[in-house]
Design a protein around this motif. Structure first.
Motif, PDB file in Angstrom:
ATOM      1  N   PHE A 157       0.819  -1.209   0.000  1.00  0.00           N
ATOM      2  CA  PHE A 157       0.000   0.000   0.000  1.00  0.00           C
ATOM      3  C   PHE A 157       0.856   1.264   0.000  1.00  0.00           C
ATOM      4  CE2 PHE A 157      -3.464  -2.831   1.387  1.00  0.00           C
ATOM      5  CZ  PHE A 157      -4.473  -2.380   0.542  1.00  0.00           C
ATOM      6  N   ALA A 158       2.058   1.205   0.578  1.00  0.00           N
ATOM      7  CA  ALA A 158       2.942   2.367   0.539  1.00  0.00           C
ATOM      8  C   ALA A 158       3.273   2.736  -0.905  1.00  0.00           C
ATOM      9  CB  ALA A 158       4.223   2.079   1.324  1.00  0.00           C
ATOM     10  N   ARG A 189       2.320   6.399  -5.483  1.00  0.00           N
ATOM     11  CA  ARG A 189       1.946   6.598  -6.887  1.00  0.00           C
ATOM     12  C   ARG A 189       0.727   7.509  -7.023  1.00  0.00           C
ATOM     13  NH1 ARG A 189       2.903   0.848  -7.391  1.00  0.00           N
ATOM     14  NH2 ARG A 189       0.662   0.502  -7.291  1.00  0.00           N
ATOM     15  N   GLY A 190       0.170   7.933  -5.907  1.00  0.00           N
ATOM     16  CA  GLY A 190      -0.974   8.824  -5.945  1.00  0.00           C
ATOM     17  C   GLY A 190      -2.314   8.128  -5.952  1.00  0.00           C
ATOM     18  N   GLU A 191      -2.332   6.823  -5.731  1.00  0.00           N
ATOM     19  CA  GLU A 191      -3.588   6.088  -5.722  1.00  0.00           C
ATOM     20  C   GLU A 191      -4.278   6.253  -4.368  1.00  0.00           C
ATOM     21  OE1 GLU A 191      -3.225   2.048  -7.075  1.00  0.00           O
ATOM     22  OE2 GLU A 191      -1.531   2.531  -8.380  1.00  0.00           O
ATOM     23  N   ALA A 192      -5.599   6.431  -4.403  1.00  0.00           N
ATOM     24  CA  ALA A 192      -6.356   6.650  -3.176  1.00  0.00           C
ATOM     25  C   ALA A 192      -6.630   5.323  -2.472  1.00  0.00           C
ATOM     26  CB  ALA A 192      -7.677   7.355  -3.502  1.00  0.00           C
ATOM     27  N   ILE A 193      -6.647   5.379  -1.156  1.00  0.00           N
ATOM     28  CA  ILE A 193      -7.028   4.213  -0.362  1.00  0.00           C
ATOM     29  C   ILE A 193      -8.078   4.665   0.652  1.00  0.00           C
ATOM     30  CG2 ILE A 193      -4.770   3.104  -0.607  1.00  0.00           C
ATOM     31  CD1 ILE A 193      -4.204   3.964   2.299  1.00  0.00           C
TER      32      ILE A 193
END
Length: 241
Positions: free
Chosen positions: A42-43, A48-52
């Motif tokens: 997840f890091a 990479r700018g992906e939302a979680i």
């Protein structure tokens, strides 16, 4: 060979002991992967700018704290946890939620010190520790020491030089003066032919740092943005180099 092993009970015992140790180590590693394997995964997504989701983010922070508390010095978990901790700090608003920002900063302080104890020859970790300490309160001698070790262990890594530049851009004049030799060493690379790609990515120097650079490296010019006539500005310090 089999008869020789049977004839030597000490050898049999040693083989069994080694096998048990290997099995135990495998079990420990599997357990760690189950508990903390999401940290590096997840890091990378966050960087990479992906939302979680918020729930996932809170779980990642909890897992990073657990890695620190258990003193697990395994690079994948430590680096993933550090990225999560610093990204969380980066998203805090000191003005809107001072208590939340202070708690995130304290967590970052604890984790960077833990990470550095695990990997004391990692120049990037010395840099990130300096970044956090500067955010807590700039003490010139301490920041100079941390950055000196960063340059010692990572003298030519482009990403770490880029990160040190970002830190220089926030330092006071007294700290810059203590780091004059270190900054000069970095700028030998930044201003060289091989440093051209890095030079194009550097953020705009602060007015103080720009004046300092004009005296130390007057012939090293940062690229200008074609539209505004200014160099690009950095958006975040905590994401790391």
């Amino acid at each position: 060979m089999k008869s020789r092993i049977r004839a030597n009970p000490l050898l049999v015992g040693a083989v069994i002991a080694i096998s048990l140790v290997v099995l135990w180590l495998c079990a420990v590693q599997v357990s760690r992967l189950i508990l903390f394997g999401n940290l590096p995964y997840f890091a990378q997504k966050i960087e990479r700018g992906e939302a979680i989701g918020r729930d996932i983010g809170e779980q990642l922070i909890s897992n990073a704290d657990a890695v620190r508390e258990a003193r697990i010095c395994q690079s994948g978990f430590v680096n993933g946890g550090l990225s999560v901790i610093l990204i969380n700090l980066d998203h805090q608003d000191q003005d809107q939620d001072y208590a939340g920002w202070a708690a995130a900063l304290e967590r970052a302080d604890k984790f960077t010190r833990f990470a550095l104890a695990c990997f004391p020859t990692d120049g990037n970790l010395w840099l990130r520790t300096a970044m956090v300490q500067q955010a807590i309160g700039e003490r010139s001698d301490e920041i100079a020491k941390l950055v000196t070790y960063s340059q010692l262990y990572a003298p030519a890594e482009e990403a770490v030089i880029f990160g040190r530049y970002r830190l220089y851009n926030r330092l006071t004049e007294s700290t810059l003066a203590l780091l004059s030799d270190i900054i000069a060493a970095d700028f030998k690379i930044i201003c060289s032919d091989i440093g051209s790609p890095l030079r194009r990515r550097l953020p705009t120097p602060s007015p103080l740092f720009a004046r300092w650079l004009s005296l130390v490296v007057p012939d090293c010019k940062l690229p200008q943005d074609k539209k505004t006539g200014k160099t690009r500005r950095e958006l975040s310090w905590a994401a790391g180099p």
